[in-house]
Design a protein around this motif. Structure first.
Motif, short mmCIF file in Angstrom:
data_model
loop_
_atom_site.label_atom_id
_atom_site.label_comp_id
_atom_site.label_asym_id
_atom_site.label_seq_id
_atom_site.Cartn_x
_atom_site.Cartn_y
_atom_site.Cartn_z
N THR A 331 -3.79 -8.77 -1.18
CA THR A 331 -2.60 -8.75 -0.32
C THR A 331 -1.32 -8.51 -1.11
O THR A 331 -0.49 -7.68 -0.72
N LEU A 332 -1.15 -9.24 -2.21
CA LEU A 332 0.08 -9.09 -2.99
C LEU A 332 0.15 -7.71 -3.64
O LEU A 332 1.23 -7.10 -3.71
N LEU A 333 -0.99 -7.21 -4.11
CA LEU A 333 -1.01 -5.88 -4.70
C LEU A 333 -0.63 -4.83 -3.66
O LEU A 333 0.15 -3.92 -3.93
N MET A 334 -1.17 -4.96 -2.44
CA MET A 334 -0.85 -3.99 -1.39
C MET A 334 0.63 -4.02 -1.04
O MET A 334 1.25 -2.96 -0.84
N ALA A 335 1.24 -5.20 -0.99
CA ALA A 335 2.67 -5.30 -0.70
C ALA A 335 3.50 -4.60 -1.77
O ALA A 335 4.47 -3.89 -1.47
N MET A 336 3.09 -4.74 -3.03
CA MET A 336 3.82 -4.08 -4.12
C MET A 336 3.67 -2.56 -4.04
O MET A 336 4.63 -1.82 -4.28
N ILE A 337 2.48 -2.09 -3.69
CA ILE A 337 2.26 -0.65 -3.55
C ILE A 337 3.11 -0.09 -2.42
O ILE A 337 3.76 0.96 -2.55
N GLN A 338 3.14 -0.81 -1.28
CA GLN A 338 3.90 -0.36 -0.11
C GLN A 338 5.39 -0.27 -0.41
O GLN A 338 6.09 0.57 0.16
N GLN A 339 5.88 -1.12 -1.30
CA GLN A 339 7.30 -1.09 -1.65
C GLN A 339 7.61 -0.11 -2.79
O GLN A 339 8.78 0.13 -3.09
N SER A 340 6.57 0.44 -3.38
CA SER A 340 6.77 1.34 -4.52
C SER A 340 6.98 2.79 -4.10
O SER A 340 7.45 3.61 -4.91
N TYR A 341 6.64 3.13 -2.85
CA TYR A 341 6.73 4.52 -2.38
C TYR A 341 7.31 4.56 -0.96
O TYR A 341 7.09 3.64 -0.18
N PRO A 342 8.04 5.62 -0.61
CA PRO A 342 8.53 5.78 0.77
C PRO A 342 7.37 5.98 1.73
O PRO A 342 6.32 6.51 1.35
N PRO A 343 7.52 5.55 3.02
CA PRO A 343 6.41 5.63 3.99
C PRO A 343 5.78 7.00 4.13
O PRO A 343 4.57 7.11 4.28
N LYS A 344 6.58 8.08 4.03
CA LYS A 344 6.02 9.42 4.26
C LYS A 344 5.13 9.88 3.10
O LYS A 344 4.39 10.84 3.23
N GLU A 345 5.20 9.17 1.95
CA GLU A 345 4.35 9.51 0.80
C GLU A 345 3.21 8.50 0.60
O GLU A 345 2.32 8.72 -0.23
N LEU A 346 3.26 7.42 1.36
CA LEU A 346 2.35 6.30 1.12
C LEU A 346 0.89 6.65 1.37
O LEU A 346 -0.01 6.22 0.64
N GLY A 347 0.63 7.46 2.41
CA GLY A 347 -0.74 7.79 2.78
C GLY A 347 -1.50 8.46 1.64
O GLY A 347 -2.62 8.06 1.31
N ARG A 348 -0.88 9.48 1.03
CA ARG A 348 -1.59 10.21 -0.03
C ARG A 348 -1.78 9.36 -1.28
O ARG A 348 -2.80 9.46 -1.97
N VAL A 349 -0.80 8.48 -1.58
CA VAL A 349 -0.92 7.61 -2.74
C VAL A 349 -2.02 6.57 -2.50
O VAL A 349 -2.87 6.33 -3.37
N LEU A 350 -2.02 5.97 -1.31
CA LEU A 350 -3.05 4.98 -0.98
C LEU A 350 -4.44 5.61 -0.97
O LEU A 350 -5.42 4.98 -1.35
N GLY A 351 -4.53 6.87 -0.51
CA GLY A 351 -5.81 7.56 -0.50
C GLY A 351 -6.38 7.68 -1.90
O GLY A 351 -7.56 7.38 -2.14
N VAL A 352 -5.54 8.11 -2.84
CA VAL A 352 -5.98 8.25 -4.23
C VAL A 352 -6.31 6.88 -4.82
O VAL A 352 -7.34 6.69 -5.48
N LEU A 353 -5.43 5.90 -4.58
CA LEU A 353 -5.61 4.57 -5.15
C LEU A 353 -6.89 3.91 -4.62
O LEU A 353 -7.68 3.35 -5.40
N ASN A 354 -7.11 3.99 -3.31
CA ASN A 354 -8.32 3.40 -2.73
C ASN A 354 -9.57 4.06 -3.29
O ASN A 354 -10.59 3.40 -3.54
N SER A 355 -9.50 5.37 -3.49
CA SER A 355 -10.64 6.10 -4.03
C SER A 355 -10.95 5.64 -5.45
O SER A 355 -12.11 5.39 -5.79
N LEU A 356 -9.92 5.51 -6.28
CA LEU A 356 -10.13 5.10 -7.66
C LEU A 356 -10.63 3.66 -7.76
O LEU A 356 -11.52 3.35 -8.55
N LEU A 357 -10.06 2.77 -6.93
CA LEU A 357 -10.48 1.38 -6.95
C LEU A 357 -11.94 1.23 -6.51
O LEU A 357 -12.66 0.36 -6.99
N ASN A 358 -12.35 2.10 -5.57
CA ASN A 358 -13.71 1.99 -5.04
C ASN A 358 -14.73 2.85 -5.78
O ASN A 358 -15.94 2.68 -5.59
N LEU A 359 -14.26 3.78 -6.61
CA LEU A 359 -15.17 4.66 -7.33
C LEU A 359 -16.12 3.88 -8.23
O LEU A 359 -17.31 4.21 -8.34
#
Length: 416
Positions: A331-359
């Protein structure tokens, strides 16, 4: 674009209710399928394959899903996965009713398709949260979303174990359809803002490369992502063996397997409640790093417990500690990620991050099943515990990770 300040609270709670209802029925079905496989096969390798199929779409599709989340209708992206999963629940149910058997290949395909649907849903939920609540409430509302997800995980295994013993699995699977119908009906009343229209044509590979560049250029977050990937590599093999650990090593029952899941999730609920109530820490990396140790040490101890009912009792106690610690990382990591990027860029960053974390998860799981069959399930827990503790030590020793949230707060304060 954000929801109007005066109605945001009613809107977000309607959203959380819809996620609770679709989530709990989906999880009951998921547990029922895993317990069916555990009871019928008793094989660590079969459970590993099932878990890999559940993770693989997120690894492969997440980088490409991100740009779609940035552009497509958010409500549609939340509704479609529920409909998709419900359709496969009907197919699986019909197979069991008509042929009185669930072929392994059909179960595996069903798990794969359910995971494909969730690959779209999770980044969408993560990307809409910052647009639905005020910035100062984001950490707390992420905590409350975590509480909803934990409540699902508390109720689903306990209720699932009860229903698994009472209702034939071919009918139990249809709960997924009921949950989807009710959840979607509620979601139609929720206002979910879309990002500003992006006129340029969507180039998936270009957007994915852009997401990778934005993530890797943020050195602190990139380091945290790599540490998280190593944690997943070492921890996921043990996490996938929970039903077998209970039913085979501790000589327990399906009900006890459900109890362990409920206990772990109760801990997650408590952890989420603590974040939801007190979640305004100035340095959120401190509890994130502590969480590595509070997950790792109990997991490692679980692997040296005696394989009897006394050991099972201690296993249950240790899972409370692990459960409380888990939301502090996620939860805390997700909040920090959400505040690190503007909403219109968040989807692509989260996509890459989720992929790497789950790889790392499927990589570890490829070896987990055969390894558990050879060296014993309990030794996977020892390996997971040591790996988690090492990740905590690395995160603590690196200034880039240890001080990331402090620097993020300074950056956000400079923009105000």
């Amino acid at each position: 674009m954000k929801v109007s300040q005066e109605h945001w609270r009613r809107n977000i709670y309607l959203f959380l209710i819809s996620q609770f209802l679709t989530g709990i029925t989906s999880m009951i079905v998921q547990y029922a399928i895993i317990w069916y496989l555990t009871k019928k096969t008793g094989s660590a390798t079969v459970l590993s394959i099932a878990t890999i199929l559940g993770m693989l779409p997120m690894v492969i599709l997440s980088p490409f899903v991100g740009p779609m989340v940035d552009r497509w209708n958010k409500k549609g992206l939340l509704i479609f996965p529920d409909v998709f999963a419900a359709c496969f629940a009907i197919i699986l149910s019909v197979s069991g009713t008509v042929f009185h058997v669930f072929p392994l290949w059909l179960i595996f395909i069903s798990l794969l398709m359910r995971s494909c649907a969730q690959t779209f849903q999770m980044p969408t939920i993560q990307s809409v949260m910052p647009t639905m609540v005020p910035d100062k409430e984001l950490t707390r509302m992420n905590g409350q979303l975590g509480m909803v997800q934990s409540a699902n995980m508390i109720i689903a295994p306990a209720l699932g174990a009860f229903l698994f013993a009472l209702i034939p699995i071919e009918y139990l699977i249809l709960l997924d359809v009921l949950g989807a119908i009710i959840g979607i009906c509620i979601l139609t009343f929720v206002q979910i803002p879309n990002n500003e229209k992006i006129d340029q044509p969507m180039h998936v590979l270009h957007n994915t490369k852009l997401g990778i560049k934005q993530l890797t250029s943020n050195k602190g977050l990139w380091s945290i992502t790599l540490i998280g990937a190593v944690f997943t590599l070492t921890y996921m093999p043990a996490a996938s063996m929970y039903p077998l650990m209970t039913m085979k090593y501790f000589q327990g029952t399906v009900s006890q397997a459900g109890l362990i899941e409920a206990i772990y999730s109760s801990g997650m609920f408590i952890g989420g409640a603590i974040i939801g109530i007190f979640g305004k820490w100035k340095n959120r990396m401190k509890p994130v790093i502590i969480a590595f140790f509070l997950v790792g040490i109990p997991t490692g101890i679980s692997g040296i417990l005696p394989g009897n009912q006394t050991g099972f009792v201690w296993f249950a106690v240790l899972n409370i500690v692990e459960g409380i610690a888990t939301p502090f990382f996620t939860t805390l990591l997700m909040a920090m990620i959400q505040q690190s990027y503007p909403p219109k860029e968040l989807g692509r960053v989260l996509g890459v991050l989720n992929s790497l974390l789950n790889l790392a998860g499927p990589i570890g799981l490829i070896f987990a099943g055969p390894l558990a069959d050879i060296i014993g399930i309990e030794r996977l827990f020892i390996i997971a515990g040591i790996g988690s503790a090492i990740c905590g030590i690395v995160a603590l020793m690196m200034p880039l990770t240890r001080q990331y949230d402090i620097r993020l707060h300074e950056k956000l304060a400079g923009k105000e």
